[in-house]
Design an enzyme around this catalytic site. Sequence first.
Site, PDB file in Angstrom:
ATOM      1  N   ARG A  63      -7.755   5.595  -4.525  1.00 45.88           N
ATOM      2  CA  ARG A  63      -7.384   5.951  -3.153  1.00 45.88           C
ATOM      3  C   ARG A  63      -7.277   7.446  -2.948  1.00 45.88           C
ATOM      4  O   ARG A  63      -7.757   7.984  -1.975  1.00 45.88           O
ATOM      5  CB  ARG A  63      -6.050   5.303  -2.786  1.00 45.88           C
ATOM      6  N   LYS A  93       8.838 -10.908 -12.952  1.00 44.62           N
ATOM      7  CA  LYS A  93      10.238 -10.957 -12.499  1.00 44.62           C
ATOM      8  C   LYS A  93      10.471  -9.952 -11.377  1.00 44.62           C
ATOM      9  O   LYS A  93      11.229 -10.181 -10.463  1.00 44.62           O
ATOM     10  CB  LYS A  93      11.181 -10.634 -13.668  1.00 44.62           C
ATOM     11  N   SER A 116       0.398  -2.241  -1.840  1.00 40.40           N
ATOM     12  CA  SER A 116       1.217  -3.458  -1.753  1.00 40.40           C
ATOM     13  C   SER A 116       2.683  -3.092  -1.585  1.00 40.40           C
ATOM     14  O   SER A 116       3.415  -3.719  -0.816  1.00 40.40           O
ATOM     15  CB  SER A 116       1.046  -4.303  -3.021  1.00 40.40           C
ATOM     16  N   HIS A 168      -7.463  -4.027  -1.024  1.00 43.76           N
ATOM     17  CA  HIS A 168      -8.050  -4.800  -2.132  1.00 43.76           C
ATOM     18  C   HIS A 168      -9.312  -5.524  -1.661  1.00 43.76           C
ATOM     19  O   HIS A 168     -10.311  -5.557  -2.375  1.00 43.76           O
ATOM     20  CB  HIS A 168      -7.055  -5.855  -2.632  1.00 43.76           C
TER      21      HIS A 168
HETATM   22  P1  ADP Z   1      -1.758  -2.289 -10.259  1.00 40.33           P
HETATM   23  O1  ADP Z   1      -0.328  -2.654 -10.383  1.00 40.33           O
HETATM   24  O2  ADP Z   1      -2.565  -2.588 -11.484  1.00 40.33           O
HETATM   25  O3  ADP Z   1      -2.042  -0.929  -9.702  1.00 40.33           O
HETATM   26  P2  ADP Z   1      -2.469  -3.279  -7.652  1.00 40.33           P
HETATM   27  O4  ADP Z   1      -2.497  -4.701  -7.207  1.00 40.33           O
HETATM   28  O5  ADP Z   1      -1.473  -2.387  -7.000  1.00 40.33           O
HETATM   29  O6  ADP Z   1      -2.307  -3.346  -9.218  1.00 40.33           O
HETATM   30  O7  ADP Z   1      -3.904  -2.646  -7.477  1.00 40.33           O
HETATM   31  C1  ADP Z   1      -5.011  -3.164  -8.117  1.00 40.33           C
HETATM   32  C2  ADP Z   1      -6.180  -2.221  -7.945  1.00 40.33           C
HETATM   33  O8  ADP Z   1      -6.507  -2.110  -6.565  1.00 40.33           O
HETATM   34  C3  ADP Z   1      -5.919  -0.791  -8.419  1.00 40.33           C
HETATM   35  O9  ADP Z   1      -7.104  -0.278  -8.957  1.00 40.33           O
HETATM   36  C4  ADP Z   1      -5.556  -0.055  -7.170  1.00 40.33           C
HETATM   37  O10 ADP Z   1      -5.888   1.310  -7.258  1.00 40.33           O
HETATM   38  C5  ADP Z   1      -6.451  -0.764  -6.173  1.00 40.33           C
HETATM   39  N1  ADP Z   1      -5.914  -0.665  -4.816  1.00 40.33           N
HETATM   40  C6  ADP Z   1      -4.685  -0.976  -4.380  1.00 40.33           C
HETATM   41  N2  ADP Z   1      -4.550  -0.720  -3.066  1.00 40.33           N
HETATM   42  C7  ADP Z   1      -5.751  -0.235  -2.662  1.00 40.33           C
HETATM   43  C8  ADP Z   1      -6.246   0.256  -1.425  1.00 40.33           C
HETATM   44  N3  ADP Z   1      -5.494   0.308  -0.337  1.00 40.33           N
HETATM   45  N4  ADP Z   1      -7.514   0.685  -1.395  1.00 40.33           N
HETATM   46  C9  ADP Z   1      -8.271   0.655  -2.520  1.00 40.33           C
HETATM   47  N5  ADP Z   1      -7.869   0.244  -3.699  1.00 40.33           N
HETATM   48  C10 ADP Z   1      -6.616  -0.208  -3.786  1.00 40.33           C
END
Ligand code: ADP
Length: 172
Positions: A92, A43, A136, A19
Amino acid sequence: MGEKIAIYPGSFDPLTNGHLDILNRASNIFDRIIIAVAQVDSKKSLFSLEERLALLSESTRKLKKVSAESFNGLLVDYAARKKAIALIRGLRAVSDFEYEFQMALMNRKLSRERRGAHAVETVYLMPDEKYTYLSSTLVKEVYRLGGDVKSFVPKPVLTALKTKFKHRSAQI
Ligand code: ADP
């Protein structure tokens, strides 16, 4: 045209270095980036909304253009209230593509109905290759099973993971 504002929406449960990579790239394009944490399904999340927001603020302190807040309801309405011209998402792998493609087109349609020619655009940014396998969900899983996630998350998140799992195991 005034400030170029972008929204980076997501769950951020928790924030990872992937992120942060996207946020750094977005900082080179936009004047201001608002990380928008969705209030839904908290939740099911490991960290509460308040904890996620606190971790985001702490971990992005050096990124002057970046701030974090939560939002309710439709993302495109929130983006309009913030006068954002773009939504930022990270891409990704091909596996992200189908869902992201659908979501971007849906958001465009919803936004166009409300804002016409000023509909919000979704901008996809590709992280450094070393983050393409990072999520995550995986961070939580690896940490829970005793793996080292030091190189995947910023320091405040690592500390918060330690505290969270200490409490959890104390409860069992
Ligand atoms: P969501 O539940 O909306 O996917 P996330 O917090 O998992 O929320 O991810 C938010 C954004 O960040 C999404 O666009 C996701 O593709 C991107 N993202 C998550 N992990 C990475 C990563 N390792 N590299 C690049 N982008 C990421």
